[in-house]
Design a protein around this motif. Structure first.
Motif, short mmCIF file in Angstrom:
data_model
loop_
_atom_site.label_atom_id
_atom_site.label_comp_id
_atom_site.label_asym_id
_atom_site.label_seq_id
_atom_site.Cartn_x
_atom_site.Cartn_y
_atom_site.Cartn_z
N ALA A 61 18.63 -6.39 73.36
CA ALA A 61 19.43 -5.22 73.75
C ALA A 61 19.51 -4.19 72.63
CB ALA A 61 20.83 -5.66 74.17
N VAL A 62 19.71 -4.64 71.39
CA VAL A 62 19.91 -3.71 70.27
C VAL A 62 18.59 -3.13 69.77
CG1 VAL A 62 20.76 -3.47 67.91
CG2 VAL A 62 22.06 -4.82 69.58
N SER A 63 17.56 -3.98 69.65
CA SER A 63 16.29 -3.52 69.09
C SER A 63 15.34 -2.99 70.16
CB SER A 63 15.60 -4.66 68.33
OG SER A 63 15.14 -5.66 69.23
N GLY A 64 15.57 -3.39 71.42
CA GLY A 64 14.65 -3.01 72.48
C GLY A 64 13.35 -3.78 72.44
N ARG A 65 13.32 -4.84 71.65
CA ARG A 65 12.10 -5.65 71.51
C ARG A 65 12.43 -7.12 71.72
NH1 ARG A 65 9.94 -3.74 65.75
NH2 ARG A 65 8.21 -5.14 66.25
N ALA A 66 11.45 -7.87 72.22
CA ALA A 66 11.66 -9.29 72.50
C ALA A 66 11.62 -10.10 71.21
CB ALA A 66 10.60 -9.79 73.47
N VAL A 67 12.15 -11.32 71.27
CA VAL A 67 12.27 -12.16 70.09
C VAL A 67 10.92 -12.42 69.44
CG1 VAL A 67 12.75 -14.52 69.35
CG2 VAL A 67 14.43 -13.29 70.69
N THR A 289 7.86 -20.38 83.12
CA THR A 289 6.92 -20.87 82.10
C THR A 289 5.64 -20.04 82.09
OG1 THR A 289 6.20 -22.55 83.71
CG2 THR A 289 7.78 -23.24 82.03
N GLY A 290 5.16 -19.63 83.27
CA GLY A 290 3.97 -18.79 83.31
C GLY A 290 4.19 -17.47 82.58
N LEU A 291 5.31 -16.83 82.85
CA LEU A 291 5.63 -15.58 82.17
C LEU A 291 5.85 -15.80 80.67
CD1 LEU A 291 8.01 -13.78 84.69
CD2 LEU A 291 5.79 -12.97 83.90
N SER A 292 6.52 -16.87 80.31
CA SER A 292 6.82 -17.12 78.89
C SER A 292 5.54 -17.27 78.07
CB SER A 292 7.69 -18.37 78.75
OG SER A 292 8.95 -18.18 79.33
N ALA A 293 4.56 -17.99 78.62
CA ALA A 293 3.29 -18.16 77.91
C ALA A 293 2.61 -16.81 77.71
CB ALA A 293 2.38 -19.11 78.69
N ALA A 294 2.62 -15.99 78.74
CA ALA A 294 1.98 -14.67 78.65
C ALA A 294 2.78 -13.72 77.75
CB ALA A 294 1.83 -14.06 80.04
N TYR A 295 4.12 -13.79 77.81
CA TYR A 295 4.95 -12.98 76.94
C TYR A 295 4.64 -13.28 75.47
CZ TYR A 295 8.21 -11.60 80.72
OH TYR A 295 8.78 -11.07 81.84
N ALA A 296 4.64 -14.57 75.11
CA ALA A 296 4.46 -14.96 73.71
C ALA A 296 3.10 -14.50 73.18
CB ALA A 296 4.61 -16.47 73.56
N ALA A 297 2.04 -14.75 73.94
CA ALA A 297 0.71 -14.37 73.48
C ALA A 297 0.58 -12.85 73.35
CB ALA A 297 -0.35 -14.90 74.44
N SER A 298 1.07 -12.12 74.34
CA SER A 298 0.95 -10.66 74.32
C SER A 298 1.77 -10.04 73.20
CB SER A 298 1.38 -10.09 75.68
OG SER A 298 0.57 -10.58 76.72
N GLN A 299 2.97 -10.57 72.98
CA GLN A 299 3.82 -10.02 71.92
C GLN A 299 3.25 -10.31 70.54
OE1 GLN A 299 7.68 -11.67 72.92
NE2 GLN A 299 7.66 -10.64 74.90
N TYR A 300 2.62 -11.47 70.38
CA TYR A 300 2.02 -11.77 69.07
C TYR A 300 0.86 -10.82 68.78
CZ TYR A 300 -0.43 -14.08 65.30
OH TYR A 300 -1.06 -14.34 64.10
N SER A 310 2.09 -1.70 85.37
CA SER A 310 1.11 -2.12 86.37
C SER A 310 0.14 -3.13 85.78
CB SER A 310 0.33 -0.91 86.88
OG SER A 310 -0.53 -0.41 85.87
N PRO A 311 -0.43 -4.03 86.62
CA PRO A 311 -1.41 -5.00 86.12
C PRO A 311 -2.59 -4.34 85.42
CG PRO A 311 -0.66 -5.63 88.31
CD PRO A 311 -0.08 -4.27 88.03
N ARG A 312 -2.97 -3.13 85.85
CA ARG A 312 -4.09 -2.46 85.19
C ARG A 312 -3.73 -2.08 83.77
NH1 ARG A 312 -7.05 2.26 88.42
NH2 ARG A 312 -7.53 0.39 89.66
N GLU A 313 -2.49 -1.65 83.55
CA GLU A 313 -2.06 -1.26 82.20
C GLU A 313 -1.82 -2.46 81.30
OE1 GLU A 313 1.40 0.93 83.33
OE2 GLU A 313 0.40 2.87 83.11
N ALA A 314 -1.54 -3.61 81.90
CA ALA A 314 -1.28 -4.83 81.13
C ALA A 314 -2.28 -5.91 81.54
CB ALA A 314 0.15 -5.30 81.35
N ALA A 315 -3.57 -5.55 81.51
CA ALA A 315 -4.61 -6.46 82.01
C ALA A 315 -4.67 -7.75 81.21
CB ALA A 315 -5.96 -5.75 81.98
N ARG A 316 -4.53 -7.68 79.87
CA ARG A 316 -4.62 -8.89 79.06
C ARG A 316 -3.41 -9.80 79.29
NH1 ARG A 316 -6.57 -5.94 73.52
NH2 ARG A 316 -5.07 -4.42 74.34
N PHE A 317 -2.24 -9.20 79.49
CA PHE A 317 -1.05 -9.98 79.81
C PHE A 317 -1.27 -10.76 81.09
CE2 PHE A 317 2.87 -9.92 82.43
CZ PHE A 317 3.68 -10.74 81.67
#
Length: 408
Positions: A61-67, A289-300, A310-317
């Motif tokens: 909420a404060v940083s606008g970024r995920a952990v 769990t599916g989202l969490s795996a994709a979140y972690a990889a994409s954020q790293y 859109s899926p086109r803008e976040a194709a690797r995610f």
């Protein structure tokens, strides 16, 4: 009801952690073997996950970024890569188990082999993740998971000795099964309540919903409503198994056996509600769990991510999502037992827990990200004590698994 709708992100996060496929059976087996003697584990887990989920939500909420995004920046790419590899592997194995749980629920409803349902479950999960808006997804599957309340209803319909049940919750004992087995079950239940993907999903969900510093009260309501609900649902499973199975010494090892006391108490309606609950919680956990795996990889790696684009803008995610689902299907097609798979996952999860929770505590005290919204002394004390418990569980998990042969 308005507050419940507002807290569906917390409910979905907690349901995925507290009552997924492994916990449906593990919690029931704990009640059948040890009665209410593990109730304290759930209480400790709820307090701890609430503390760290509040930190994760505040960071978002404060940083606008995920952990995970901040962990890489704050601790460096090497430490974050170790965190990523460990948590990603555990999360993908958990995703496979949850897909198996969905298939087992459909097997219970139709009588067809769960292996026939595995590809169907994977396609259904992918379609929801690809097409359904995040807010709608969290509300539908967060609230659907509350169907598990049928176990609490069944507890009142069963011949329950409430005084004995309460006494059992206050008495820690191995019930003749041996202390190593008791502590193995305790570590497994504890690991299930604080699974790494819960906080990754929760903080990323806060970013998906565009939380800001003005939404801190909303974030806390998600934590303080959602996660205790998950703990209560798990406690209901333990209590029903205690009443139905503990006196005879038998132990449920299938979803059908887990549902049997509900059917005995409530008849066909109870069976329908139990099947719906099993499907909802395992499907919701597969989404998480599916989202969490994709979140972690994409954020790293710094990729565009999230269901808000859109899926086109976040194709690797979305590619990581698809790869995780395919790996889950391939693993299940080896005919591995999804419930047994989750038991091993819980041990692995316990081992990697410190890699997840220590960085959260570090970032939550960084004024460069949070300004004057950093942890207070009470939150730091609670976080430090809970971190010590996490380290103890991590060190004990594998020795206990070997000594008890996975709690047998």
């Amino acid at each position: 009801m308005r507050k419940l709708f507002a807290a569906t992100l917390g409910v979905l996060s907690a349901v995925g952690g507290f009552v997924d496929i492994g916990d449906l059976v593990a919690a029931s087996q704990a009640g059948a073997r040890f009665g209410m003697a593990h109730a304290w584990v759930l209480l400790v887990g709820v307090v701890g996950i609430c503390a760290y989920a509040e930190m994760a939500g505040r960071i978002a909420a404060v940083s606008g970024r995920a952990v995970f995004d901040l962990v890489r920046e704050r601790l460096g790419p090497r430490v974050a890569l170790l965190n990523l590899v460990a948590s990603w592997l555990v999360t993908v194995i958990t995703l496979a188990a949850e897909l198996g749980g969905v298939a087992l629920a459909l097997q219970l409803a139709t009588g067809l082999s769960h292996l026939l349902w595995v590809p169907v479950a994977a396609v259904a999960v992918w379609l929801v993740l690809w097409r359904m808006r995040f807010e709608l997804m969290e509300r539908v599957f967060g609230l659907a998971g509350l169907a598990l309340l049928v176990f609490a209803v069944a507890l009142f319909a069963l011949p329950t000795d409430w005084a004995e049940l309460g006494h059992g919750a206050l008495h820690v004992g191995s019930a003749g099964a041996g202390w190593p087995a008791y502590w193995f079950v305790a570590v497994a239940l504890f690991a299930s309540t604080v699974s790494p993907y819960e906080v990754f999903f929760f903080s990323s969900g806060g970013v998906e919903e565009r939380w800001s510093a003005a939404d801190l009260a909303h974030a806390r309501s998600n934590v303080l409503i959602g996660f205790p609900v998950g703990g209560f649902l798990a406690l209901s499973l333990i209590a029903v198994a205690t009443v139905a199975y503990h006196p005879s010494g038998t132990s449920p090892d299938t979803l059908e056996a887990v549902a049997r006391p509900v059917v005995s108490a409530l008849g066909g309606a109870g069976l329908a509600a139990a099947v719906l609950a099993f499907f909802a919680v395992t499907f919701g956990a597969a989404l998480e769990t599916g989202l969490s795996a994709a979140y972690a990889a994409s954020q790293y790696f710094g990729w565009q991510w999230g269901k808000r684009v859109s899926p086109r803008e976040a194709a690797r995610f979305h590619s990581v999502l698809l790869v995780g689902l395919l790996l889950g299907v391939l693993l299940l097609m080896t005919a591995v037992d999804p419930i047994r798979l989750t038991e091993y996952m819980l041990v692995l999860s316990a081992v990697v827990l410190p890699l997840t929770y220590l960085p959260i505590l570090v970032v939550a005290n960084d004024r460069g990200y949070l300004g004057d919204r950093v942890n207070g002394w009470w939150t730091n004390l609670l976080g430090a004590v809970f971190l010590l418990l996490i380290v103890a569980a991590s060190l004990a998990a594998i020795p206990l698994a070997i000594v008890t042969r996975m709690g047998r």
